[in-house]
Design a protein around this motif. Sequence first.
Motif, PDB file in Angstrom:
ATOM      1  N   VAL A  78      -4.021   4.731  36.449  1.00 26.84           N
ATOM      2  CA  VAL A  78      -3.724   6.136  36.735  1.00 26.84           C
ATOM      3  C   VAL A  78      -3.014   6.745  35.531  1.00 26.84           C
ATOM      4  CG1 VAL A  78      -2.573   7.751  38.281  1.00 26.84           C
ATOM      5  CG2 VAL A  78      -3.497   5.625  39.193  1.00 26.84           C
ATOM      6  N   TRP A  79      -3.596   7.826  34.980  1.00 26.89           N
ATOM      7  CA  TRP A  79      -3.001   8.516  33.849  1.00 26.89           C
ATOM      8  C   TRP A  79      -2.099   9.631  34.388  1.00 26.89           C
ATOM      9  CZ3 TRP A  79      -7.482   5.985  33.684  1.00 26.89           C
ATOM     10  CH2 TRP A  79      -7.779   5.212  32.551  1.00 26.89           C
ATOM     11  N   ILE A  80      -0.804   9.528  34.082  1.00 26.55           N
ATOM     12  CA  ILE A  80       0.171  10.445  34.647  1.00 26.55           C
ATOM     13  C   ILE A  80       0.971  11.135  33.542  1.00 26.55           C
ATOM     14  CG2 ILE A  80       0.414   9.130  36.782  1.00 26.55           C
ATOM     15  CD1 ILE A  80       2.993   7.946  35.637  1.00 26.55           C
ATOM     16  N   GLY A  81       1.709  12.176  33.919  1.00 25.04           N
ATOM     17  CA  GLY A  81       2.620  12.828  33.003  1.00 25.04           C
ATOM     18  C   GLY A  81       3.898  12.025  32.857  1.00 25.04           C
ATOM     19  N   GLU A  82       4.767  12.473  31.986  1.00 21.99           N
ATOM     20  CA  GLU A  82       6.020  11.769  31.751  1.00 21.99           C
ATOM     21  C   GLU A  82       6.816  11.640  33.042  1.00 21.99           C
ATOM     22  OE1 GLU A  82       9.863  11.953  28.704  1.00 21.99           O
ATOM     23  OE2 GLU A  82       8.344  13.535  28.707  1.00 21.99           O
ATOM     24  N   ALA A  83       7.278  10.436  33.303  1.00 22.77           N
ATOM     25  CA  ALA A  83       8.066  10.121  34.503  1.00 22.77           C
ATOM     26  C   ALA A  83       7.272  10.305  35.795  1.00 22.77           C
ATOM     27  CB  ALA A  83       9.342  10.948  34.553  1.00 22.77           C
ATOM     28  N   GLY A  84       5.945  10.372  35.693  1.00 21.79           N
ATOM     29  CA  GLY A  84       5.124  10.458  36.889  1.00 21.79           C
ATOM     30  C   GLY A  84       5.078  11.827  37.530  1.00 21.79           C
ATOM     31  N   VAL A  85       5.374  12.880  36.757  1.00 25.02           N
ATOM     32  CA  VAL A  85       5.472  14.198  37.364  1.00 25.02           C
ATOM     33  C   VAL A  85       4.118  14.873  37.542  1.00 25.02           C
ATOM     34  CG1 VAL A  85       7.785  14.519  36.480  1.00 25.02           C
ATOM     35  CG2 VAL A  85       5.865  15.335  35.130  1.00 25.02           C
ATOM     36  N   ARG A  86       3.082  14.355  36.896  1.00 28.72           N
ATOM     37  CA  ARG A  86       1.735  14.886  37.100  1.00 28.72           C
ATOM     38  C   ARG A  86       0.743  13.739  37.120  1.00 28.72           C
ATOM     39  NH1 ARG A  86       4.154  18.643  33.782  1.00 28.72           N
ATOM     40  NH2 ARG A  86       4.102  20.800  34.480  1.00 28.72           N
ATOM     41  N   PRO A 178      15.748  18.741  44.328  1.00 32.21           N
ATOM     42  CA  PRO A 178      15.116  18.033  45.452  1.00 32.21           C
ATOM     43  C   PRO A 178      13.593  18.075  45.398  1.00 32.21           C
ATOM     44  CG  PRO A 178      16.923  19.411  46.224  1.00 32.21           C
ATOM     45  CD  PRO A 178      16.703  19.771  44.795  1.00 32.21           C
ATOM     46  N   ASN A 179      13.009  19.213  45.008  1.00 27.17           N
ATOM     47  CA  ASN A 179      11.560  19.301  44.932  1.00 27.17           C
ATOM     48  C   ASN A 179      10.997  18.430  43.818  1.00 27.17           C
ATOM     49  OD1 ASN A 179      10.023  21.247  46.804  1.00 27.17           O
ATOM     50  ND2 ASN A 179      11.902  22.375  46.369  1.00 27.17           N
ATOM     51  N   ARG A 180      11.702  18.346  42.702  1.00 28.62           N
ATOM     52  CA  ARG A 180      11.230  17.487  41.613  1.00 28.62           C
ATOM     53  C   ARG A 180      11.278  16.020  42.027  1.00 28.62           C
ATOM     54  NH1 ARG A 180      14.990  19.971  38.119  1.00 28.62           N
ATOM     55  NH2 ARG A 180      15.487  17.929  37.218  1.00 28.62           N
ATOM     56  N   CYS A 181      12.335  15.646  42.726  1.00 30.23           N
ATOM     57  CA  CYS A 181      12.429  14.267  43.209  1.00 30.23           C
ATOM     58  C   CYS A 181      11.323  13.956  44.215  1.00 30.23           C
ATOM     59  CB  CYS A 181      13.799  14.024  43.842  1.00 30.23           C
ATOM     60  SG  CYS A 181      15.163  13.940  42.663  1.00 30.23           S
ATOM     61  N   LEU A 182      11.058  14.899  45.118  1.00 30.55           N
ATOM     62  CA  LEU A 182       9.985  14.702  46.101  1.00 30.55           C
ATOM     63  C   LEU A 182       8.624  14.591  45.429  1.00 30.55           C
ATOM     64  CD1 LEU A 182      11.030  17.096  49.000  1.00 30.55           C
ATOM     65  CD2 LEU A 182      10.655  14.638  49.191  1.00 30.55           C
ATOM     66  N   SER A 183       8.368  15.437  44.438  1.00 28.08           N
ATOM     67  CA  SER A 183       7.074  15.384  43.757  1.00 28.08           C
ATOM     68  C   SER A 183       6.886  14.068  43.017  1.00 28.08           C
ATOM     69  CB  SER A 183       6.957  16.561  42.778  1.00 28.08           C
ATOM     70  OG  SER A 183       6.936  17.788  43.469  1.00 28.08           O
ATOM     71  N   SER A 184       7.933  13.590  42.368  1.00 23.60           N
ATOM     72  CA  SER A 184       7.851  12.307  41.672  1.00 23.60           C
ATOM     73  C   SER A 184       7.610  11.166  42.662  1.00 23.60           C
ATOM     74  CB  SER A 184       9.142  12.047  40.895  1.00 23.60           C
ATOM     75  OG  SER A 184       9.330  13.007  39.889  1.00 23.60           O
ATOM     76  N   ALA A 185       8.296  11.211  43.801  1.00 23.51           N
ATOM     77  CA  ALA A 185       8.159  10.153  44.798  1.00 23.51           C
ATOM     78  C   ALA A 185       6.773  10.139  45.424  1.00 23.51           C
ATOM     79  CB  ALA A 185       9.229  10.317  45.881  1.00 23.51           C
ATOM     80  N   THR A 186       6.257  11.323  45.760  1.00 24.01           N
ATOM     81  CA  THR A 186       4.926  11.367  46.374  1.00 24.01           C
ATOM     82  C   THR A 186       3.840  10.975  45.379  1.00 24.01           C
ATOM     83  OG1 THR A 186       4.859  13.763  45.950  1.00 24.01           O
ATOM     84  CG2 THR A 186       5.513  13.053  48.147  1.00 24.01           C
ATOM     85  N   ALA A 187       4.036  11.247  44.084  1.00 23.72           N
ATOM     86  CA  ALA A 187       3.064  10.808  43.079  1.00 23.72           C
ATOM     87  C   ALA A 187       2.963   9.286  43.071  1.00 23.72           C
ATOM     88  CB  ALA A 187       3.451  11.330  41.695  1.00 23.72           C
ATOM     89  N   CYS A 188       4.126   8.607  43.179  1.00 23.90           N
ATOM     90  CA  CYS A 188       4.111   7.144  43.267  1.00 23.90           C
ATOM     91  C   CYS A 188       3.363   6.684  44.512  1.00 23.90           C
ATOM     92  CB  CYS A 188       5.537   6.610  43.299  1.00 23.90           C
ATOM     93  SG  CYS A 188       6.502   6.890  41.808  1.00 23.90           S
TER      94      CYS A 188
END
Length: 306
Positions: A78-86, A178-188
């Motif tokens: 899986v090709w993702i953005g830095e820290a898994g944000v995309r 909180p939204n950034r943390c949620l987005s990173s977590a759901t990407a994982c």
Amino acid sequence: MADLLPPLKPIPIKDRLSILYIEYGHLDVLDGAFVVFDKTGVRTHIPVGGVACLMLEPGTRVSHAACALAARVGTLLVWIGEAGVRLYSAGQPGGARSDKLLYQARLALEDGLRLKVVRKMYALRFGEEPPQRRSVEQLRGIEGARVRETYKRIAAKYGVEWKARNYDTSDWDKGDLPNRCLSSATACLYGVTEAAVLAAGYAPAIGFIHTGKPLSFVYDVADVYKFDTVVPLAFRIAARHPANPEQQVRLACRDVFRESRLLERIIPGIEDMLAAGEIEPPERFDEQVGPAIPNPESIGDAGHRS
């Protein structure tokens, strides 16, 4: 050397490490196993076939041999953005078998069958049967209201100021913590879930609640486990206000996936959701031509290439 190695056999998804992140390195193959070379030439071996999903961050290069090995052992790239944000793209290591695909497609296309599957997803997600005589659209409305309330409740539990689930995919920094943390977590969670969906032999794009996206079914399945795994984790980390929240989230996701034995639960969970349709997978028609070379038996999951 490759000719001297025994044939690779995919390890079942439930027995694997969930995710590994690679950044600023070159993913290649050495002695039949994944290896990462950093800029100093130091190499780190990765157990071949022992990881469900490799998350490739910016600065990562991947060799042809590594892609081929990932396909053979059923490791999702899986090709993702830095820290898994995309999430930019994913390399499919196996995927839908024709029998599983036809079964999934029939359940998704017939309204009555689709409703049964959606009701089962609702029951698994919330721990109770949904109201009777409700359409899929009505169940989505009920689900949305419950999800919003659940976000509020978990945020209050950890003392996090919560407004609403709101994020801008074109401007990551615009979102609150909180939204950034949620987005990173759901990407994982989506990465691990997609690996499981492919390993089970189903198509990520054929969803029941979600539709129109390449990962519609992945979103359906991930939502069942989201509030038991990554959502509390994301709010707990947001409450700390760490200097690098995205990194903290991804490390915590790795741990919670292992502790909750998530990979052991997802594939049986998928089968349980689809079984709610109460139909049997289709049999091959007599006039259809079977495989000229029989598929060898494998210890891997149904969707892994032999």
